[in-house]
Design a protein around this motif. Structure first.
Motif, PDB file in Angstrom:
ATOM      1  N   TYR A  99      18.815 -24.063 -59.611  1.00  0.00           N
ATOM      2  CA  TYR A  99      18.622 -24.966 -58.189  1.00  0.00           C
ATOM      3  C   TYR A  99      19.374 -26.378 -58.612  1.00  0.00           C
ATOM      4  O   TYR A  99      20.143 -26.597 -57.769  1.00  0.00           O
ATOM      5  N   THR A 100      19.141 -27.031 -59.741  1.00  0.00           N
ATOM      6  CA  THR A 100      19.882 -28.272 -60.081  1.00  0.00           C
ATOM      7  C   THR A 100      21.463 -28.422 -59.899  1.00  0.00           C
ATOM      8  O   THR A 100      22.115 -28.871 -59.190  1.00  0.00           O
ATOM      9  N   THR A 102      23.155 -26.016 -58.351  1.00  0.00           N
ATOM     10  CA  THR A 102      23.407 -25.621 -57.050  1.00  0.00           C
ATOM     11  C   THR A 102      23.387 -26.828 -56.126  1.00  0.00           C
ATOM     12  O   THR A 102      24.343 -27.224 -55.278  1.00  0.00           O
ATOM     13  N   GLY A 103      22.321 -27.627 -56.174  1.00  0.00           N
ATOM     14  CA  GLY A 103      22.085 -28.701 -55.358  1.00  0.00           C
ATOM     15  C   GLY A 103      23.362 -29.836 -55.669  1.00  0.00           C
ATOM     16  O   GLY A 103      23.915 -30.529 -54.638  1.00  0.00           O
ATOM     17  N   SER A 151      15.972 -28.933 -48.395  1.00  0.00           N
ATOM     18  CA  SER A 151      16.323 -28.025 -49.367  1.00  0.00           C
ATOM     19  C   SER A 151      17.106 -28.574 -50.579  1.00  0.00           C
ATOM     20  O   SER A 151      17.216 -28.459 -51.867  1.00  0.00           O
ATOM     21  N   TRP A 152      18.065 -29.626 -49.966  1.00  0.00           N
ATOM     22  CA  TRP A 152      19.058 -30.482 -50.918  1.00  0.00           C
ATOM     23  C   TRP A 152      18.319 -31.289 -51.726  1.00  0.00           C
ATOM     24  O   TRP A 152      18.401 -31.247 -53.028  1.00  0.00           O
ATOM     25  N   TRP A 154      15.221 -30.968 -52.660  1.00  0.00           N
ATOM     26  CA  TRP A 154      14.355 -29.982 -53.694  1.00  0.00           C
ATOM     27  C   TRP A 154      15.288 -29.421 -54.685  1.00  0.00           C
ATOM     28  O   TRP A 154      14.514 -29.344 -55.850  1.00  0.00           O
ATOM     29  N   GLU A 155      16.479 -29.175 -54.502  1.00  0.00           N
ATOM     30  CA  GLU A 155      17.125 -28.631 -55.528  1.00  0.00           C
ATOM     31  C   GLU A 155      17.686 -29.719 -56.606  1.00  0.00           C
ATOM     32  O   GLU A 155      17.666 -29.587 -57.740  1.00  0.00           O
ATOM     33  N   ALA A 158      15.128 -30.704 -58.970  1.00  0.00           N
ATOM     34  CA  ALA A 158      14.359 -29.582 -59.570  1.00  0.00           C
ATOM     35  C   ALA A 158      13.684 -29.919 -61.047  1.00  0.00           C
ATOM     36  O   ALA A 158      12.815 -29.334 -61.399  1.00  0.00           O
ATOM     37  N   GLY A 183       9.826 -23.919 -52.302  1.00  0.00           N
ATOM     38  CA  GLY A 183      10.754 -22.715 -53.054  1.00  0.00           C
ATOM     39  C   GLY A 183      10.471 -21.308 -52.222  1.00  0.00           C
ATOM     40  O   GLY A 183      11.288 -20.637 -51.909  1.00  0.00           O
TER      41      GLY A 183
END
Length: 227
Positions: A99-100, A102-103, A151-152, A154-155, A158, A183
């Motif tokens: 997730y990290t 990806t963000g 979502s951004w 949150w990622e 993470a 999530g």
């Protein structure tokens, strides 16, 4: 010659004890890598996620509970035997790194705060990813902006989830649960609106590792000593 369906069934059932399970899981991993390698254009990022998860299973060999091995050894499907914490930590770390990273790659004006936050809206308009026509979402574009921001954030935050998952007490427990809820909502929403293969279910398969063994025992009434 090895029968692939038989190997898959043995892998899912957790047979063979710690050593045998590792051999079976490694064979499953190699078979999956071969299958993916037949056509590199036919898969997606979920292939890397699945292969990484299989490697974690090779390392951790989680057969102490809910496995044929446990049933044969204990006479029941759960065990009170304690096992190492580090395999569960690696599973949590796998999710957080995914997730990290990806963000941090989402740097366009459509993603980051201060921009128009229409990234999700534009993604949902791409026929490549759609289950069905989503032109109607123009009427709820502000909701997609909220979804983009949440979502951004949150990622990219993470790593806080990893800390909360390790501590899992006091306020950190509430932080962990908040990340879990976001999530699950994120992935189920993506699965409902987009066609992205098994990515949603492969990702959610990592989530049980964020719950401590005593929580599984309390809420599911199943002893699952993973730490």
């Amino acid at each position: 010659m090895v029968d692939p369906p038989a190997v898959e069934k043995a892998f899912a059932a957790g047979v063979g004890g710690a050593v045998g399970f590792r051999v079976i899981t490694f064979a499953t991993l190699q078979a999956y890598l071969h299958l993916v390698g037949l056509n590199g254009h036919a898969g997606g990022s979920y292939d890397e996620l699945l292969t990484n998860a299989l490697w974690l299973l090779v390392l951790g060999a989680p057969v102490e509970t809910l496995s044929v091995t446990c049933r044969w050894r204990e006479g029941r499907w759960w065990s009170a035997r304690r096992v190492a914490f580090w395999p569960r930590l690696l599973v949590m770390a796998q999710a957080v790194v995914m997730y990290t990273s990806t963000g941090l790659q989402k740097l366009s004006v459509h993603w980051v705060p201060g921009g128009d936050l229409l990234a999700l809206y534009y993604i949902l308009q791409q026929p490549t990813w759609q289950h069905r026509d989503l032109a109607w979402m123009a009427w709820v574009a502000p909701l997609t902006q909220v979804g983009t921001l949440v979502s951004w954030a949150w990622e990219v935050t993470a790593p806080v989830w990893l800390v909360a998952g390790v501590v899992a007490s006091g306020r950190w427990l509430r932080v962990r649960d908040a990340y879990l809820v976001v999530g699950v909502a994120f992935h189920l929403g993506v699965a409902a609106l987009m066609d992205i293969g098994p990515f949603t279910w492969a990702s959610l398969a990592l989530y049980p590792a964020f719950l401590r063994p005593e929580e599984w025992e309390r809420h599911a009434r199943v002893r699952q000593p993973l730490s």
